[in-house]
Design an enzyme around this catalytic site. Structure first.
Site, PDB file in Angstrom:
ATOM      1  N   ASN A  75     -41.415  28.068 -32.159  1.00 34.09           N
ATOM      2  CA  ASN A  75     -40.555  28.954 -31.363  1.00 34.09           C
ATOM      3  C   ASN A  75     -39.292  28.195 -30.991  1.00 34.09           C
ATOM      4  O   ASN A  75     -39.336  26.993 -30.748  1.00 34.09           O
ATOM      5  CB  ASN A  75     -41.302  29.351 -30.081  1.00 34.09           C
ATOM      6  N   HIS A 124     -36.474  28.039 -28.060  1.00 37.10           N
ATOM      7  CA  HIS A 124     -36.345  28.475 -26.664  1.00 37.10           C
ATOM      8  C   HIS A 124     -35.056  27.897 -26.086  1.00 37.10           C
ATOM      9  O   HIS A 124     -34.779  26.706 -26.268  1.00 37.10           O
ATOM     10  CB  HIS A 124     -37.554  27.995 -25.857  1.00 37.10           C
ATOM     11  N   SER A 166     -34.723  24.046 -27.291  1.00 35.79           N
ATOM     12  CA  SER A 166     -35.874  23.297 -27.803  1.00 35.79           C
ATOM     13  C   SER A 166     -36.554  24.094 -28.898  1.00 35.79           C
ATOM     14  O   SER A 166     -36.628  25.324 -28.825  1.00 35.79           O
ATOM     15  CB  SER A 166     -36.913  23.068 -26.684  1.00 35.79           C
ATOM     16  N   ASP A 212     -44.090  28.966 -23.688  1.00 32.55           N
ATOM     17  CA  ASP A 212     -43.060  27.943 -23.858  1.00 32.55           C
ATOM     18  C   ASP A 212     -43.586  26.547 -23.512  1.00 32.55           C
ATOM     19  O   ASP A 212     -42.818  25.670 -23.109  1.00 32.55           O
ATOM     20  CB  ASP A 212     -41.820  28.272 -23.008  1.00 32.55           C
TER      21      ASP A 212
HETATM   22  C1  GAR Z   1     -32.048  32.798 -28.710  1.00 30.26           C
HETATM   23  O1  GAR Z   1     -31.178  32.292 -27.746  1.00 30.26           O
HETATM   24  C2  GAR Z   1     -33.448  32.231 -28.524  1.00 30.26           C
HETATM   25  O2  GAR Z   1     -33.428  30.891 -28.126  1.00 30.26           O
HETATM   26  C3  GAR Z   1     -33.979  33.109 -27.441  1.00 30.26           C
HETATM   27  O3  GAR Z   1     -33.534  34.392 -27.774  1.00 30.26           O
HETATM   28  C4  GAR Z   1     -32.284  34.284 -28.461  1.00 30.26           C
HETATM   29  C5  GAR Z   1     -32.375  35.054 -29.746  1.00 30.26           C
HETATM   30  O4  GAR Z   1     -31.128  35.102 -30.378  1.00 30.26           O
HETATM   31  N1  GAR Z   1     -35.392  33.046 -27.353  1.00 30.26           N
HETATM   32  C6  GAR Z   1     -36.055  33.148 -26.212  1.00 30.26           C
HETATM   33  O5  GAR Z   1     -35.513  33.320 -25.140  1.00 30.26           O
HETATM   34  C7  GAR Z   1     -37.555  33.039 -26.353  1.00 30.26           C
HETATM   35  N2  GAR Z   1     -38.152  32.774 -25.067  1.00 30.26           N
HETATM   36  P1  GAR Z   1     -31.000  35.705 -31.832  1.00 30.26           P
HETATM   37  O6  GAR Z   1     -31.774  37.029 -31.826  1.00 30.26           O
HETATM   38  O7  GAR Z   1     -29.537  35.927 -32.031  1.00 30.26           O
HETATM   39  O8  GAR Z   1     -31.577  34.722 -32.802  1.00 30.26           O
END
Ligand code: GAR
Length: 218
Positions: free
Chosen positions: A108, A110, A137, A146
């Site tokens: 994942n 995060h 991360s 997480d």
């Molecule tokens: C990213 O910032 C990722 O790190 C976060 O969602 C966004 C997705 O962006 N993930 C989380 O918050 C998971 N807990 P994207 O759809 O443009 O790849």
């Protein structure tokens, strides 16, 4: 043999896009076997279909409970036989029972320097806490939200005048190379999960790989 990736995404899909672009450019030795979302309107599904890939929405509301949704999702994932499941902006909790058999085969990304700021609204919470440094991360997924072993991080300064939108945008530009670089290391067989933690090049890592800052990504 290239790494078979299954990508889970709930929204925009920019992390999925950089994976697709890197594969097309020949800079990531992998193939995406499909994209799965919990939302039918996820832009990530459009990006996958535009790339000619199978893309599926498996929506929680179509199932009686979380366990039934998890089993449908993971049944579909197993049928695609991925080497690695990549949560790239997948915003749902996944039950411990389906995760147990997939230790070390699911990662994942995060948007925080874990273990700081698990969960949602990480950028605002970093600002509220007065953090001077923030980041992203990549970690192995375990039943703890997480909380799985961290493989790699990218550190990003918090700048005067930052709001959550500016900070989020800055972190995102570091998330993309962080995820790609981590996938390259996994594809090359250099990173694995063992019972005592993350191993890099056959030895237990003494902390997360740091993107650029310490040059431990080579
Ligand atoms: C990213 O910032 C990722 O790190 C976060 O969602 C966004 C997705 O962006 N993930 C989380 O918050 C998971 N807990 P994207 O759809 O443009 O790849």
């Amino acid at each position: 043999m290239s790494l078979r990736l299954a990508v889970l995404a709930s929204g925009r899909g920019s992390n999925l896009q950089v994976i697709l672009d890197a594969i097309t450019a020949g800079t990531l030795d992998a193939e995406v076997v499909g994209a799965w979302s919990d939302r039918g309107d996820a832009q990530a599904l459009v990006r996958a279909r535009d790339a000619g890939l199978p893309a599926y929405a498996i929506r929680p509301r179509d199932f009686t409970d979380r366990a039934a949704h998890d089993h449908a999702l993971f049944g579909a994932l197993d049928a695609a036989a991925p080497d690695l499941i990549v949560c790239a902006g997948y915003m749902r909790l996944i039950g411990a029972d389906v995760l147990a058999s997939r230790a070390g085969r699911m990662i994942n990304i995060h948007p925080s320097l874990l273990p700081a700021f698990k969960g949602l609204h990480t950028h605002q919470r970093a600002l509220d806490a007065g953090a001077t440094e923030h980041g992203a991360s990549v970690h192995y997924v375990t039943a703890e939200l997480d909380g799985g072993p961290v493989i790699a991080q990218a550190r990003v300064p918090v700048l005067p005048g930052d709001d959550a939108a500016h900070l989020s945008a800055r972190v995102l530009t570091h998330e993309h190379p962080l995820l790609l670089e981590t996938l390259r290391w996994i594809a090359a067989g250099r990173v694995r999960l063992h019972e005592d933690g993350v191993h890099v090049d056959g030895r237990r890592a003494d902390g997360p790989l740091q993107l650029a800052a310490t040059r431990r990504f080579a």
